[in-house]
Motif scaffolding. Structure first.
Motif, mmCIF file in Angstrom:
data_model
loop_
_atom_site.group_PDB
_atom_site.id
_atom_site.type_symbol
_atom_site.label_atom_id
_atom_site.label_comp_id
_atom_site.label_asym_id
_atom_site.label_seq_id
_atom_site.Cartn_x
_atom_site.Cartn_y
_atom_site.Cartn_z
ATOM 1 N N ALA A 179 42.427 37.646 45.365
ATOM 2 C CA ALA A 179 43.241 38.160 46.461
ATOM 3 C C ALA A 179 44.038 39.351 45.952
ATOM 4 O O ALA A 179 44.657 39.305 44.894
ATOM 5 C CB ALA A 179 44.170 37.076 46.986
ATOM 6 N N CYS A 180 43.964 40.433 46.694
ATOM 7 C CA CYS A 180 44.669 41.649 46.306
ATOM 8 C C CYS A 180 45.274 42.244 47.567
ATOM 9 O O CYS A 180 44.578 42.904 48.345
ATOM 10 C CB CYS A 180 43.696 42.631 45.644
ATOM 11 N N ALA B 94 42.040 49.628 42.350
ATOM 12 C CA ALA B 94 42.687 48.480 41.701
ATOM 13 C C ALA B 94 43.849 48.930 40.835
ATOM 14 O O ALA B 94 44.880 48.253 40.771
ATOM 15 C CB ALA B 94 41.667 47.718 40.870
ATOM 16 N N LEU B 95 43.703 50.069 40.190
ATOM 17 C CA LEU B 95 44.793 50.589 39.359
ATOM 18 C C LEU B 95 46.001 50.960 40.207
ATOM 19 O O LEU B 95 47.138 50.626 39.869
ATOM 20 C CB LEU B 95 44.306 51.798 38.566
ATOM 21 N N VAL B 96 45.748 51.623 41.330
ATOM 22 C CA VAL B 96 46.847 52.039 42.218
ATOM 23 C C VAL B 96 47.520 50.829 42.855
ATOM 24 O O VAL B 96 48.748 50.778 42.964
ATOM 25 C CB VAL B 96 46.321 53.009 43.300
ATOM 26 N N ALA B 97 46.720 49.854 43.265
ATOM 27 C CA ALA B 97 47.277 48.687 43.949
ATOM 28 C C ALA B 97 47.813 47.638 42.980
ATOM 29 O O ALA B 97 48.491 46.694 43.396
ATOM 30 C CB ALA B 97 46.213 48.051 44.841
ATOM 31 N N GLY C 125 49.194 46.317 53.082
ATOM 32 C CA GLY C 125 49.161 45.391 54.210
ATOM 33 C C GLY C 125 47.795 44.803 54.504
ATOM 34 O O GLY C 125 47.589 44.204 55.538
ATOM 35 N N VAL C 126 46.859 44.950 53.578
ATOM 36 C CA VAL C 126 45.488 44.475 53.775
ATOM 37 C C VAL C 126 45.023 43.780 52.499
ATOM 38 O O VAL C 126 45.426 44.151 51.396
ATOM 39 C CB VAL C 126 44.550 45.675 54.079
ATOM 40 N N ASP C 127 44.159 42.781 52.662
ATOM 41 C CA ASP C 127 43.561 42.139 51.491
ATOM 42 C C ASP C 127 42.389 42.997 51.024
ATOM 43 O O ASP C 127 41.353 43.088 51.684
ATOM 44 C CB ASP C 127 43.079 40.735 51.848
ATOM 45 N N LEU C 128 42.535 43.635 49.865
ATOM 46 C CA LEU C 128 41.508 44.523 49.327
ATOM 47 C C LEU C 128 40.536 43.812 48.396
ATOM 48 O O LEU C 128 39.610 44.449 47.879
ATOM 49 C CB LEU C 128 42.167 45.681 48.572
ATOM 50 N N GLY C 129 40.710 42.530 48.179
ATOM 51 C CA GLY C 129 39.863 41.777 47.255
ATOM 52 C C GLY C 129 38.376 41.864 47.558
ATOM 53 O O GLY C 129 37.577 42.189 46.665
ATOM 54 N N PRO C 130 37.958 41.583 48.800
ATOM 55 C CA PRO C 130 36.525 41.698 49.095
ATOM 56 C C PRO C 130 35.982 43.116 48.920
ATOM 57 O O PRO C 130 34.855 43.310 48.465
ATOM 58 C CB PRO C 130 36.422 41.258 50.558
ATOM 59 N N TRP C 131 36.785 44.108 49.271
ATOM 60 C CA TRP C 131 36.348 45.506 49.116
ATOM 61 C C TRP C 131 36.174 45.850 47.644
ATOM 62 O O TRP C 131 35.184 46.482 47.254
ATOM 63 C CB TRP C 131 37.368 46.447 49.748
ATOM 64 N N LEU C 132 37.141 45.457 46.832
ATOM 65 C CA LEU C 132 37.055 45.744 45.407
ATOM 66 C C LEU C 132 35.870 45.044 44.763
ATOM 67 O O LEU C 132 35.169 45.612 43.922
ATOM 68 C CB LEU C 132 38.348 45.340 44.700
ATOM 69 N N SER C 133 35.625 43.816 45.160
ATOM 70 C CA SER C 133 34.505 43.068 44.616
ATOM 71 C C SER C 133 33.173 43.721 45.002
ATOM 72 O O SER C 133 32.282 43.879 44.167
ATOM 73 C CB SER C 133 34.547 41.629 45.126
#
Length: 93
Positions: free
Chosen positions: A45-46, A31-34, A50-58
């Protein structure tokens, strides 16, 4: 040989017990890098790389809840191991 096995069991138990916290650290670093925000209540939404990282981060941030199970299990294993080692030392004499 038995001495190495003892240390392996202790180290392996500690790694398994502390593994959920690696997910939290990974989520925070990603999350810090992105440049994203982690919210425990909802998935944000993150979009990064080129990818939505929101579900992964959660999901990664919620692995810390497993620590409620793994840390007491580690304490129980280490206490049991201490009892076994103490019994071995007492009965050797």
């Amino acid at each position: 040989m038995l001495h190495r096995f003892r240390w392996f069991v202790i180290a392996f138990s500690m790694v398994l017990a502390l593994a959920p916290f690696a997910g939290i650290a990974g989520a925070a670093l990603l999350a810090l890098v992105a440049g994203c925000e982690i919210n425990d209540a909802a998935r944000n939404a993150c979009f990064a790389f080129g990818v939505d990282l929101g579900p992964w981060l959660s999901s990664l941030s919620m692995t810390g809840a497993l620590g409620n199970i793994t840390l007491p299990a580690l304490a129980a294993v280490l206490m049991f191991w201490a009892v076994v080692e103490s019994a071995c030392v007492l009965f050797r004499r």
